[in-house]
Design a protein around this motif. Structure first.
Motif, PDB file in Angstrom:
ATOM      1  N   LEU A 160       0.826  -1.212   0.000  1.00  0.00           N
ATOM      2  CA  LEU A 160       0.000   0.000   0.000  1.00  0.00           C
ATOM      3  C   LEU A 160       0.858   1.260   0.000  1.00  0.00           C
ATOM      4  N   LEU A 204       0.318   5.442   0.197  1.00  0.00           N
ATOM      5  CA  LEU A 204      -0.701   6.412   0.580  1.00  0.00           C
ATOM      6  C   LEU A 204      -0.023   7.664   1.089  1.00  0.00           C
ATOM      7  N   LEU A 227     -11.496   6.783   4.062  1.00  0.00           N
ATOM      8  CA  LEU A 227     -10.999   5.449   3.725  1.00  0.00           C
ATOM      9  C   LEU A 227     -12.187   4.495   3.700  1.00  0.00           C
ATOM     10  N   LYS A 264      -9.023  -1.952   6.109  1.00  0.00           N
ATOM     11  CA  LYS A 264      -9.059  -0.572   6.609  1.00  0.00           C
ATOM     12  C   LYS A 264      -8.597  -0.484   8.070  1.00  0.00           C
ATOM     13  N   CYS A 271      -9.817   7.151  -0.463  1.00  0.00           N
ATOM     14  CA  CYS A 271      -9.017   5.996  -0.858  1.00  0.00           C
ATOM     15  C   CYS A 271      -9.876   4.757  -0.647  1.00  0.00           C
ATOM     16  N   LEU A 308      -9.961   0.567  -0.476  1.00  0.00           N
ATOM     17  CA  LEU A 308      -9.233  -0.688  -0.362  1.00  0.00           C
ATOM     18  C   LEU A 308     -10.147  -1.855  -0.693  1.00  0.00           C
ATOM     19  N   LYS A 363      -5.069  -1.081  -2.672  1.00  0.00           N
ATOM     20  CA  LYS A 363      -5.706   0.170  -3.061  1.00  0.00           C
ATOM     21  C   LYS A 363      -6.195   0.036  -4.496  1.00  0.00           C
ATOM     22  N   GLU A 418      -8.068   6.081  -5.724  1.00  0.00           N
ATOM     23  CA  GLU A 418      -7.730   7.189  -4.838  1.00  0.00           C
ATOM     24  C   GLU A 418      -7.907   8.490  -5.617  1.00  0.00           C
TER      25      GLU A 418
END
Length: 251
Positions: free
Chosen positions: A20, A22, A32, A40, A217, A219, A224, A227
């Protein structure tokens, strides 16, 4: 403020987070989202030192904080709430917020218990002010375990905010609430929790995230998949298939 590079975490053979990347800019609010089990809360747990990362790096204001212990992460200005509430049910609302101060860099638990007069007065005033702005002043002497769910979630938020964090992580702050209660919580977060603070919010309720987040974002299975700006993300085909589309098909 926060930069995550190639962060991965496995539980046995299950990939909870996979490579990931970010970045959350100073003063911004990131939403998120993702299906249940998408990674998460695992991300929050790795960011706060509850779980170590298997690989990757975490930077706060350019400082590498990867795999620091939770108490060390707190002292870097990070606070969080939990999807499953973490309150002292047999303590009063006031005392729940009071003891949350022991994680501040210049405050030890011993000092709170054996507080000198002037510091004690200042910190008590801070707790009273926090209970006031979070709508809990009338419940100060009530046991936390006797509060209704919306007030318990407010109390958890107050416990995080009393630390004056630079980075605030909110894990489903409106979980289990009615639409009216969710609207109240959204107002509280927007006007009390997020101003002048960087924030990441995990939430399934788009009505709470709407108007709150500058970025989102998504998941799915620890990866991911999207975004960007909220509407751009919500219109993304992979998001519609992996998250929103599933929710709609169950409705």
């Amino acid at each position: 403020m926060l930069k995550v590079e190639g962060l991965s975490r496995m539980f046995g053979g299950v990939e909870a987070l996979v490579g990931l990347d970010l970045q959350v800019h100073d003063g911004s609010v990131l939403g998120l989202i993702g299906p249940n089990g998408s990674g998460k809360t695992t991300l929050f747990n790795v960011l706060t030192g509850v779980y170590p990362a298997d690989s990757g790096r975490i930077y706060l204001r350019g400082k590498d904080v990867t795999n620091l212990k939770p108490q060390q992460i707190i002292r870097h200005g990070v606070a969080r709430t939990f999807q499953n509430l973490r309150l002292y049910h047999r303590m009063t609302v006031f005392d729940n917020v009071w003891v949350a101060q022991h994680s501040l860099p210049d405050v030890g638990l011993r000092e709170l218990i054996l507080a000198r007069r002037n510091p004690e007065r200042v910190r008590r005033e801070a707790v009273v002010a926090m209970l006031d702005v979070t709508g809990l002043a009338d419940h100060a002497d009530q046991l936390a375990g006797g509060l209704p769910l919306p007030q318990q979630r407010r109390l958890e938020l107050a416990r995080a905010l009393i630390r004056s964090p630079d980075l605030l992580l909110l894990d489903e702050p409106a979980g289990g609430m009615t639409p009216a209660e969710t609207a109240d919580m959204a107002h509280l977060i927007r006007h009390i929790a997020t101003p002048n603070r960087t924030c990441i919010v995990i939430e399934h309720k788009m009505e709470l995230l709407s108007g709150l987040c500058q970025q989102m974002c998504v998941l799915n299975f620890g990866r991911k998949i999207a975004e960007g700006e909220p509407q751009q993300v919500l219109d993304h085909p992979d998001v519609l298939e992996a998250y929103l589309g599933r929710s709609q098909s169950r409705a």
